[in-house]
Design an enzyme around this catalytic site. Structure first.
Site, short mmCIF file in Angstrom:
data_model
loop_
_atom_site.label_atom_id
_atom_site.label_comp_id
_atom_site.label_asym_id
_atom_site.label_seq_id
_atom_site.Cartn_x
_atom_site.Cartn_y
_atom_site.Cartn_z
N SER A 5 0.83 -1.21 0.00
CA SER A 5 0.00 0.00 0.00
C SER A 5 0.86 1.25 0.00
O SER A 5 0.35 2.35 -0.24
CB SER A 5 -0.97 0.00 1.18
OG SER A 5 -0.27 0.04 2.42
N HIS A 6 2.17 1.12 0.26
CA HIS A 6 3.04 2.30 0.28
C HIS A 6 4.32 2.10 -0.53
O HIS A 6 5.31 2.79 -0.32
CB HIS A 6 3.33 2.73 1.72
CG HIS A 6 2.08 3.28 2.35
ND1 HIS A 6 1.12 2.46 2.88
CD2 HIS A 6 1.62 4.54 2.47
CE1 HIS A 6 0.11 3.20 3.33
NE2 HIS A 6 0.39 4.46 3.08
N ASP A 11 -5.08 0.68 1.25
CA ASP A 11 -5.67 -0.65 1.02
C ASP A 11 -7.09 -0.55 0.48
O ASP A 11 -7.54 -1.45 -0.25
CB ASP A 11 -5.62 -1.48 2.31
CG ASP A 11 -4.24 -2.08 2.53
OD1 ASP A 11 -3.55 -2.38 1.52
OD2 ASP A 11 -3.83 -2.23 3.70
P1 NDP Z 1 -1.37 -4.01 8.76
O1 NDP Z 1 -2.73 -4.13 9.35
O2 NDP Z 1 -1.10 -4.75 7.51
O3 NDP Z 1 -0.27 -4.46 9.81
C1 NDP Z 1 -0.16 -3.80 11.03
C2 NDP Z 1 0.94 -4.42 11.86
O4 NDP Z 1 0.51 -5.68 12.34
C3 NDP Z 1 2.22 -4.68 11.09
O5 NDP Z 1 3.32 -4.43 11.93
C4 NDP Z 1 2.11 -6.15 10.72
O6 NDP Z 1 3.37 -6.79 10.54
C5 NDP Z 1 1.39 -6.70 11.93
N1 NDP Z 1 0.61 -7.87 11.65
C6 NDP Z 1 -0.26 -8.07 10.64
N2 NDP Z 1 -0.83 -9.27 10.74
C7 NDP Z 1 -0.30 -9.87 11.83
C8 NDP Z 1 -0.48 -11.13 12.45
N3 NDP Z 1 -1.33 -12.04 11.98
N4 NDP Z 1 0.23 -11.41 13.57
C9 NDP Z 1 1.10 -10.50 14.08
N5 NDP Z 1 1.31 -9.29 13.53
C10 NDP Z 1 0.61 -8.98 12.42
O7 NDP Z 1 -0.99 -2.46 8.53
P2 NDP Z 1 -1.96 -1.27 8.15
O8 NDP Z 1 -2.76 -1.68 6.98
O9 NDP Z 1 -2.68 -0.78 9.34
O10 NDP Z 1 -0.91 -0.15 7.70
C11 NDP Z 1 -0.21 -0.34 6.50
C12 NDP Z 1 0.78 0.77 6.30
O11 NDP Z 1 0.11 1.99 6.00
C13 NDP Z 1 1.68 1.08 7.49
O12 NDP Z 1 3.04 1.02 7.04
C14 NDP Z 1 1.34 2.51 7.86
O13 NDP Z 1 2.42 3.28 8.33
C15 NDP Z 1 0.85 3.06 6.53
N6 NDP Z 1 0.00 4.23 6.71
C16 NDP Z 1 0.56 5.47 6.48
C17 NDP Z 1 -0.19 6.60 6.69
C18 NDP Z 1 0.40 7.96 6.53
O14 NDP Z 1 -0.27 8.94 6.81
N7 NDP Z 1 1.64 8.08 6.10
C19 NDP Z 1 -1.60 6.53 7.11
C20 NDP Z 1 -2.05 5.18 7.36
C21 NDP Z 1 -1.27 4.08 7.14
P3 NDP Z 1 3.94 -7.03 9.03
O15 NDP Z 1 4.40 -5.69 8.57
O16 NDP Z 1 5.04 -8.02 9.20
O17 NDP Z 1 2.80 -7.55 8.21
O1 PYC Z 2 -2.86 4.55 3.53
O2 PYC Z 2 -4.12 5.65 4.93
C1 PYC Z 2 -3.18 5.60 4.14
C2 PYC Z 2 -2.34 6.80 3.91
C3 PYC Z 2 -2.65 8.08 4.17
C4 PYC Z 2 -1.58 8.85 3.80
C5 PYC Z 2 -0.62 8.01 3.33
N1 PYC Z 2 -1.11 6.76 3.44
#
Ligand code: NDP
Ligand code: PYC
Length: 343
Positions: free
Chosen positions: A55-56, A196
């Protein structure tokens, strides 16, 4: 430059980390960022693609480029680092990206952490469009504990409210652990990252129940309905909502950045990068007494494994990283063509 995979999926190509970073750097420079900014963004985006943080990864490039073209973000901004107090560094990112601001302040931050035991980095007037773990994992590799939060754009309805206020507001944590890679987790405080939802819409998949609502506030699993006037929900009801509120306070109120609902990008068609703030807290665990922190981390992980745990947060990424080291970083052939078309 690229090597077509010999695997069954002939539409997948593999690039080395160096090749992908160099390609992305050229693209960012071609689209108006100065070389140091291009280097930071390319390294970050290639790292996400390498770790299968899709997703990033390169999925984000069109959003970066349309934002740069819109004039919403300044790709040539030079961050201004402020030595505010013994444990407090500020950075005015000058309407540029957050990663170059972190890079500019990192040396001063670490000096303060090593002397005071703890320091915060408060970045404001910044755009963060990336995964957060690349900002914290390197601290843990230097033996430090780091936690970071960033707020984004209003698209999440606080628990119990009717309209979006919060961003998808991720939190990332990294800590050293003896005998293994650092413990790292990184998660949006929304039920799903906005990226996502976009990927689900692109690929024609539903999102899980409880992810979001449509424009009428009705629960929906249709990603298009969430993106088209609807909104996301916090993860874990009131608990995720409280964390998301905390992140607005730490990443925006404490840094001097905008709350997720405070900026208006409607005059910049194509703008996608949230203009907010980021807080990073770094702690030197060597200042604590007793058994070294990394050994205590190992004790905890071993206990979790003995209890049946087979997958730690971060393990999926580390496994993808190890695979990329031998096979290269996987991209769809169409993604590579699109990237090359941006040059
Ligand atoms: P996920 O829900 O995919 O994962 C969240 C965390 O949980 C990760 O550390 C992941 O490890 C871990 N995890 C997932 N499944 C399991 C499991 N079954 N058991 C144990 N640990 C688990 O992430 P999100 O979708 O919430 O976020 C995705 C990305 O989006 C992040 O990198 C976040 O920083 C980014 N984001 C950025 C934003 C911005 O403003 N810049 C805004 C929102 C999100 P693993 O990585 O190993 O899968
Ligand atoms: O995936 O929610 C997101 C997000 C917001 C800004 C960058 N990534």
């Amino acid at each position: 430059m690229s090597q077509t995979s010999q695997a069954a999926d002939a539409s997948t190509v593999h690039l080395s980390f160096v090749e992908l970073t160099a390609l992305l750097q050229r693209i960012f420079e071609r689209h108006g960022t100065r070389p140091e900014v291009a280097q930071c963004l390319a390294f970050n985006c290639a790292s996400a693609q390498r770790d299968a943080a899709h997703s990033h990864g390169v999925f984000r490039i069109p959003g970066y480029l349309s934002t740069l073209a819109s004039g919403w973000v300044d790709g040539k901004a030079v961050p201004v680092v402020e030595d505010i107090a013994s444990g407090f560094v500020g950075v005015d990112a000058a309407n540029g990206f957050a990663q170059p601001a972190l890079a500019a302040a990192r040396g001063l931050l670490i000096d303060k952490v090593r002397s005071a035991g703890i320091a915060v980095l408060a970045i404001r007037n910044s755009h963060h469009f990336a995964a957060l773990w690349p900002d914290v994992e390197p601290f843990a590799r230097e033996g430090l504990v780091a936690l970071s939060v960033v707020n984004s754009m209003t698209c999440v309805v606080p628990h119990g409210a009717r309209k979006p206020v919060f961003g998808t507001n991720p939190i990332a944590f990294a800590a050293p652990c003896h005998g293994r890679d650092p413990i790292v987790f990184d998660m949006a405080t929304s039920a799903l990252a906005h990226g996502d939802v976009q990927i689900a819409a692109r690929d024609g998949h539903e999102v899980p129940p409880g992810s979001g609502v449509d424009r009428l506030g009705q629960p929906t699993q249709d990603p298009e309905a969430i993106l088209d006037g609807g909104a996301l929900l916090p993860f874990g009801a009131h608990k995720g909502s409280a964390l998301s509120m905390m992140i607005e306070l730490l990443a925006a109120a404490l840094t001097g950045g905008h709350f997720s609902f405070e900026f208006d990008w409607s005059g910049h068609p194509g703008a996608k990068t949230p203009w907010t703030g980021q807080l990073i807290i770094v702690i030197d665990p060597d200042k604590s007494r007793g058994t070294p922190f990394a050994q205590r981390s190992e004790v905890l992980v071993k206990q979790m494994e003995a209890a049946g745990l087979t997958r730690m947060a971060g393990d999926r990424r580390y496994a993808a990283r190890a695979l990329a080291e031998t096979e290269g970083i996987a991209l769809r052939a169409s993604e590579l063509r699109d990237l090359e078309g941006f040059l």
